[in-house]
Write a protein that holds these residues in place. Structure first.
Motif, PDB file in Angstrom:
ATOM      1  N   THR A  33       0.838  -1.196   0.000  1.00  0.00           N
ATOM      2  CA  THR A  33       0.000   0.000   0.000  1.00  0.00           C
ATOM      3  C   THR A  33       0.876   1.249   0.000  1.00  0.00           C
ATOM      4  O   THR A  33       0.655   2.189  -0.779  1.00  0.00           O
ATOM      5  N   GLN A  34       1.889   1.263   0.847  1.00  0.00           N
ATOM      6  CA  GLN A  34       2.795   2.415   0.899  1.00  0.00           C
ATOM      7  C   GLN A  34       3.609   2.547  -0.381  1.00  0.00           C
ATOM      8  O   GLN A  34       3.876   3.658  -0.846  1.00  0.00           O
ATOM      9  N   ALA A  35       4.011   1.415  -0.959  1.00  0.00           N
ATOM     10  CA  ALA A  35       4.807   1.458  -2.191  1.00  0.00           C
ATOM     11  C   ALA A  35       4.009   2.074  -3.334  1.00  0.00           C
ATOM     12  O   ALA A  35       4.529   2.904  -4.098  1.00  0.00           O
ATOM     13  N   VAL A  36       2.739   1.683  -3.459  1.00  0.00           N
ATOM     14  CA  VAL A  36       1.883   2.253  -4.506  1.00  0.00           C
ATOM     15  C   VAL A  36       1.692   3.745  -4.269  1.00  0.00           C
ATOM     16  O   VAL A  36       1.800   4.566  -5.197  1.00  0.00           O
ATOM     17  N   CYS A  37       1.432   4.117  -3.020  1.00  0.00           N
ATOM     18  CA  CYS A  37       1.210   5.534  -2.709  1.00  0.00           C
ATOM     19  C   CYS A  37       2.461   6.370  -2.943  1.00  0.00           C
ATOM     20  O   CYS A  37       2.375   7.509  -3.428  1.00  0.00           O
ATOM     21  N   GLN A  38       3.627   5.836  -2.606  1.00  0.00           N
ATOM     22  CA  GLN A  38       4.874   6.568  -2.858  1.00  0.00           C
ATOM     23  C   GLN A  38       5.067   6.809  -4.345  1.00  0.00           C
ATOM     24  O   GLN A  38       5.461   7.902  -4.779  1.00  0.00           O
ATOM     25  N   SER A  39       4.773   5.791  -5.158  1.00  0.00           N
ATOM     26  CA  SER A  39       4.890   5.939  -6.608  1.00  0.00           C
ATOM     27  C   SER A  39       3.897   6.966  -7.134  1.00  0.00           C
ATOM     28  O   SER A  39       4.211   7.732  -8.055  1.00  0.00           O
ATOM     29  N   LEU A  40       2.706   7.005  -6.552  1.00  0.00           N
ATOM     30  CA  LEU A  40       1.716   8.000  -6.960  1.00  0.00           C
ATOM     31  C   LEU A  40       2.172   9.415  -6.630  1.00  0.00           C
ATOM     32  O   LEU A  40       2.017  10.334  -7.429  1.00  0.00           O
ATOM     33  N   VAL A  41       2.733   9.596  -5.438  1.00  0.00           N
ATOM     34  CA  VAL A  41       3.237  10.916  -5.040  1.00  0.00           C
ATOM     35  C   VAL A  41       4.363  11.355  -5.978  1.00  0.00           C
ATOM     36  O   VAL A  41       4.424  12.515  -6.401  1.00  0.00           O
ATOM     37  N   ASP A  42       5.258  10.425  -6.317  1.00  0.00           N
ATOM     38  CA  ASP A  42       6.337  10.756  -7.258  1.00  0.00           C
ATOM     39  C   ASP A  42       5.770  11.183  -8.609  1.00  0.00           C
ATOM     40  O   ASP A  42       6.253  12.149  -9.224  1.00  0.00           O
ATOM     41  N   LEU A  43       4.738  10.465  -9.064  1.00  0.00           N
ATOM     42  CA  LEU A  43       4.101  10.797 -10.347  1.00  0.00           C
ATOM     43  C   LEU A  43       3.462  12.179 -10.294  1.00  0.00           C
ATOM     44  O   LEU A  43       3.614  12.990 -11.219  1.00  0.00           O
ATOM     45  N   LEU A  44       2.740  12.477  -9.201  1.00  0.00           N
ATOM     46  CA  LEU A  44       2.096  13.779  -9.063  1.00  0.00           C
ATOM     47  C   LEU A  44       3.130  14.903  -9.007  1.00  0.00           C
ATOM     48  O   LEU A  44       2.926  15.985  -9.577  1.00  0.00           O
ATOM     49  N   ASN A  45       4.229  14.668  -8.319  1.00  0.00           N
ATOM     50  CA  ASN A  45       5.282  15.686  -8.252  1.00  0.00           C
ATOM     51  C   ASN A  45       5.865  15.967  -9.635  1.00  0.00           C
ATOM     52  O   ASN A  45       6.126  17.117  -9.994  1.00  0.00           O
ATOM     53  N   ASP A  46       6.081  14.892 -10.407  1.00  0.00           N
ATOM     54  CA  ASP A  46       6.629  15.065 -11.760  1.00  0.00           C
ATOM     55  C   ASP A  46       5.685  15.870 -12.643  1.00  0.00           C
ATOM     56  O   ASP A  46       6.124  16.676 -13.468  1.00  0.00           O
ATOM     57  N   ARG A  47       4.391  15.646 -12.469  1.00  0.00           N
ATOM     58  CA  ARG A  47       3.403  16.289 -13.349  1.00  0.00           C
ATOM     59  C   ARG A  47       2.712  17.477 -12.690  1.00  0.00           C
ATOM     60  O   ARG A  47       1.768  18.033 -13.252  1.00  0.00           O
ATOM     61  N   ARG A  48       3.169  17.822 -11.501  1.00  0.00           N
ATOM     62  CA  ARG A  48       2.605  18.962 -10.768  1.00  0.00           C
ATOM     63  C   ARG A  48       1.088  18.829 -10.618  1.00  0.00           C
ATOM     64  O   ARG A  48       0.334  19.769 -10.875  1.00  0.00           O
ATOM     65  N   GLY A  49       0.654  17.650 -10.242  1.00  0.00           N
ATOM     66  CA  GLY A  49      -0.766  17.387 -10.063  1.00  0.00           C
ATOM     67  C   GLY A  49      -1.114  17.120  -8.616  1.00  0.00           C
ATOM     68  O   GLY A  49      -0.247  16.931  -7.767  1.00  0.00           O
ATOM     69  N   ARG A  50      -2.430  17.096  -8.335  1.00  0.00           N
ATOM     70  CA  ARG A  50      -2.921  16.831  -6.988  1.00  0.00           C
ATOM     71  C   ARG A  50      -4.042  15.804  -6.966  1.00  0.00           C
ATOM     72  O   ARG A  50      -4.541  15.454  -5.908  1.00  0.00           O
ATOM     73  N   GLN A  51      -4.435  15.322  -8.148  1.00  0.00           N
ATOM     74  CA  GLN A  51      -5.585  14.432  -8.261  1.00  0.00           C
ATOM     75  C   GLN A  51      -5.116  13.022  -8.605  1.00  0.00           C
ATOM     76  O   GLN A  51      -4.378  12.835  -9.575  1.00  0.00           O
ATOM     77  N   VAL A  52      -5.557  12.033  -7.811  1.00  0.00           N
ATOM     78  CA  VAL A  52      -5.235  10.637  -8.095  1.00  0.00           C
ATOM     79  C   VAL A  52      -6.476   9.965  -8.667  1.00  0.00           C
ATOM     80  O   VAL A  52      -7.506   9.877  -8.007  1.00  0.00           O
ATOM     81  N   THR A  53      -6.361   9.518  -9.903  1.00  0.00           N
ATOM     82  CA  THR A  53      -7.446   8.800 -10.568  1.00  0.00           C
ATOM     83  C   THR A  53      -7.079   7.324 -10.679  1.00  0.00           C
ATOM     84  O   THR A  53      -5.922   6.938 -10.477  1.00  0.00           O
TER      85      THR A  53
END
Length: 256
Positions: free
Chosen positions: A181-201
């Motif tokens: 669960t934490q690994a998926v969330c960490q990857s999502l945060v990294d993705l959002l940071n790269d794309r300057r986003g705040r929404q997880v779909t």
């Protein structure tokens, strides 16, 4: 930090501990202790492991020196993937003396040991793990759904918004297993940071999971390698037998 400033947690990830000898391992362990002390360890001299000397005893002397200089401190040595001690001992990279020294430190000084791993202690080499005879055991299992949702959302509350489909997707994929669960969330945060986003779909969840499958984490590789052939076969069949994310499969379906 919840235990207060007197406790110094020292994390040692055995999986990432690439070593060539016992002196190498103990030297890295000493460095982790020094760095965990922060400013209090700035002037602390690291031990020298000279050829022909008892390296485990040298390390014990270093820890005793640390506790003498800082009598108010209590060291908590946190060994992740503790099973790999056996691999390193069997490969001749270190001796059993290392485990005996850790046991001595635990019994005679303000040193606490926490061993975590993915395999039950009963399956390990008992002659190696006699040091855990007086230890307390806790089984860390899957999280309930409410706890899983809290783990996903709480660390980034007010910063990241999760669609309901994304939350359901993460819960489905990880089943509340804390590490994944934490690994998926960490990857999502990294993705959002790269794309300057705040929404997880759900689409973004699928994107990061595809990346994790194509470039698996060391823990994923280690877990797969520890499975028996039949276990690997069942998991492979299970992956093929599920038509969508809401489906399940019976033993009879897999047999067929």
């Amino acid at each position: 930090g919840r235990l207060g400033p007197d406790f110094v947690p020292v994390l040692i990830d055995m999986q990432s501990m690439a070593i060539g000898s016992e002196a190498d391992f103990l030297g890295k362990l000493a460095l982790e202790v020094k760095e965990a002390l922060g400013g209090a360890g700035r002037d602390l001299a690291l031990p020298e492991f000279r050829p022909g000397t008892n390296h485990a005893a040298t390390f014990q002397g270093f820890i005793e020196q640390v506790l003498h200089i800082h009598p108010d401190k209590k060291l908590i040595l946190l060994f992740d993937e503790y099973e790999l001690f056996e691999n390193k001992i069997d490969a001749g990279l270190m001796g059993e003396d290392v485990l005996h020294i850790l046991s001595s430190l635990m019994e005679n000084h303000s040193v606490f040991l926490i061993f975590t791993g993915s395999q039950h202690l009963e399956a390990r080499r008992q002659d190696y793990w006699r040091i855990l005879g007086k230890s307390l055991y806790r089984t860390i299992s899957y999280l309930q759904k409410d706890d899983t949702l809290r783990l996903i959302q709480q660390p980034v509350a007010g910063q990241v918004h999760f669609d309901q489909g994304a939350l359901a997707g993460i819960c489905r994929l990880t089943a509340g297993q804390p590490f994944y669960t934490q690994a998926v969330c960490q990857s999502l945060v990294d993705l959002l940071n790269d794309r300057r986003g705040r929404q997880v779909t759900l689409q973004r969840v699928e994107e990061v999971v595809t990346g994790m499958v194509e470039n698996p984490l060391p823990q994923m590789i280690f877990l797969w390698d520890t499975l028996e052939r039949d276990e690997k076969l069942v998991l492979a069949l299970l992956a093929e037998a599920l038509p969508d994310d809401s489906a399940g499969a019976t033993a009879a379906t897999l047999s067929k």
